[in-house]
Design a protein around this motif. Sequence first.
Motif, PDB file in Angstrom:
ATOM      1  N   UNK A 168     148.820  48.313 117.079  1.00 52.50           N
ATOM      2  CA  UNK A 168     149.720  49.115 116.254  1.00 52.50           C
ATOM      3  C   UNK A 168     149.399  49.024 114.765  1.00 52.50           C
ATOM      4  N   UNK A 169     148.567  48.090 114.365  1.00 55.57           N
ATOM      5  CA  UNK A 169     148.305  47.874 112.941  1.00 55.57           C
ATOM      6  C   UNK A 169     147.704  49.089 112.231  1.00 55.57           C
ATOM      7  N   UNK A 170     146.744  49.820 112.797  1.00 61.26           N
ATOM      8  CA  UNK A 170     146.215  50.994 112.077  1.00 61.26           C
ATOM      9  C   UNK A 170     147.291  52.018 111.730  1.00 61.26           C
ATOM     10  N   UNK A 171     148.227  52.280 112.664  1.00 59.23           N
ATOM     11  CA  UNK A 171     149.313  53.215 112.363  1.00 59.23           C
ATOM     12  C   UNK A 171     150.255  52.647 111.309  1.00 59.23           C
ATOM     13  N   UNK A 172     150.455  51.333 111.341  1.00 53.63           N
ATOM     14  CA  UNK A 172     151.315  50.697 110.344  1.00 53.63           C
ATOM     15  C   UNK A 172     150.716  50.833 108.953  1.00 53.63           C
ATOM     16  N   UNK A 173     149.410  50.616 108.814  1.00 49.23           N
ATOM     17  CA  UNK A 173     148.756  50.769 107.511  1.00 49.23           C
ATOM     18  C   UNK A 173     148.975  52.181 106.958  1.00 49.23           C
ATOM     19  N   UNK A 174     148.820  53.175 107.805  1.00 45.85           N
ATOM     20  CA  UNK A 174     148.953  54.570 107.366  1.00 45.85           C
ATOM     21  C   UNK A 174     150.373  54.869 106.911  1.00 45.85           C
ATOM     22  N   UNK A 175     151.356  54.386 107.662  1.00 46.73           N
ATOM     23  CA  UNK A 175     152.735  54.708 107.312  1.00 46.73           C
ATOM     24  C   UNK A 175     153.206  53.935 106.080  1.00 46.73           C
ATOM     25  N   UNK A 176     152.726  52.717 105.897  1.00 47.58           N
ATOM     26  CA  UNK A 176     153.053  51.983 104.674  1.00 47.58           C
ATOM     27  C   UNK A 176     152.402  52.650 103.460  1.00 47.58           C
ATOM     28  N   UNK A 177     151.200  53.148 103.638  1.00 49.19           N
ATOM     29  CA  UNK A 177     150.526  53.863 102.556  1.00 49.19           C
ATOM     30  C   UNK A 177     151.296  55.126 102.185  1.00 49.19           C
ATOM     31  N   UNK A 178     151.833  55.835 103.187  1.00 49.02           N
ATOM     32  CA  UNK A 178     152.639  57.030 102.915  1.00 49.02           C
ATOM     33  C   UNK A 178     153.906  56.674 102.144  1.00 49.02           C
TER      34      UNK A 178
END
Length: 316
Positions: A16-26
């Motif tokens: 799940x970490x790749x999706x978490x990085x993207x959403x935190x960046x957003x």
Amino acid sequence: MKSITILVPVYNEESVLPQLFDRLDDVAKNTPNYKFEFLFINDGSVDESLYIIADQAQKDTRISYINLSRNFGKEIAMLAGIDHAEGDAAVIIDADLQDPPELIKEMIAYWEDGYDDVYARRSSRQGETWLKKKTSQWYYRILQKSTSIPIQVDTGDFRLLDQRCVEALRQFRESQRNTKAIFSWIGYRKKEIFYDRDPRLAGQTKWNYRKLINLAIDGVTSFTTAPLRMATIFGFIISFVAFCWIIYLLVRPLFGVSTGAGYSSLMAVILFLGGVQLLSLGIIGEYVGRIFIETKNQPLYLIEEYHAGNRKKTRR
């Protein structure tokens, strides 16, 4: 420009970490007036979580991470993050994306209005069984009944904390912790917001019923002495009933009532009283065991690796 530290405890969350990085960046892009730091606390993961975080930290200087020397549990991992949080406010969020990072922007707005603790309460919990929902509800009700401090019901760790709340939390150094209860204990101005909790995006939950029961016991025994008081009251009631029964047994022969053999009833009373005594000793043992653990003054966690990202200073 004010800074926000987002604390993310991680244990085996490689999927799940790749999706978490993207959403935190957003979240950071949609909140441009604040400086963000993403502080990951790797709690002894045995998958590729640490390597994924370390690789992303090389690409994004906003990412810092703490690699604990082993798995200490989520409560201690959160404390490690709190000890190292440097922002004007800190946000605690799980890595599994059941708590939407997009809610952080609303939390910041309430924080700017003067609230110190903006916590998210779950209005619905998708992907969880009926039994898990009900036991969680019962636990919060029991905890609330056992203390005079208002407890936030149906609330997890997803919240924004002002710096003075973070400083207060650092003063609690017990090894067997219930952070949810400590959030209530410290007080300060609190604001409740509601959200629908999403099902886990990927991976498996780390909380089985054995761990949840242990967490519940830790929560009650570390936050209140109500079980000891209940054992005392229960013992007094049983003693009173037993005294009345003895008086009855002494008096009834005077009225010509036969006492009879009474083997079955005698055994039932002995077994019942023995069970009550063992239960009371178990409750006392829980508290004595905690005294023993706390008096050893062991470190709460050990850090194997610390990556500071774009920080100017570190906290140990």
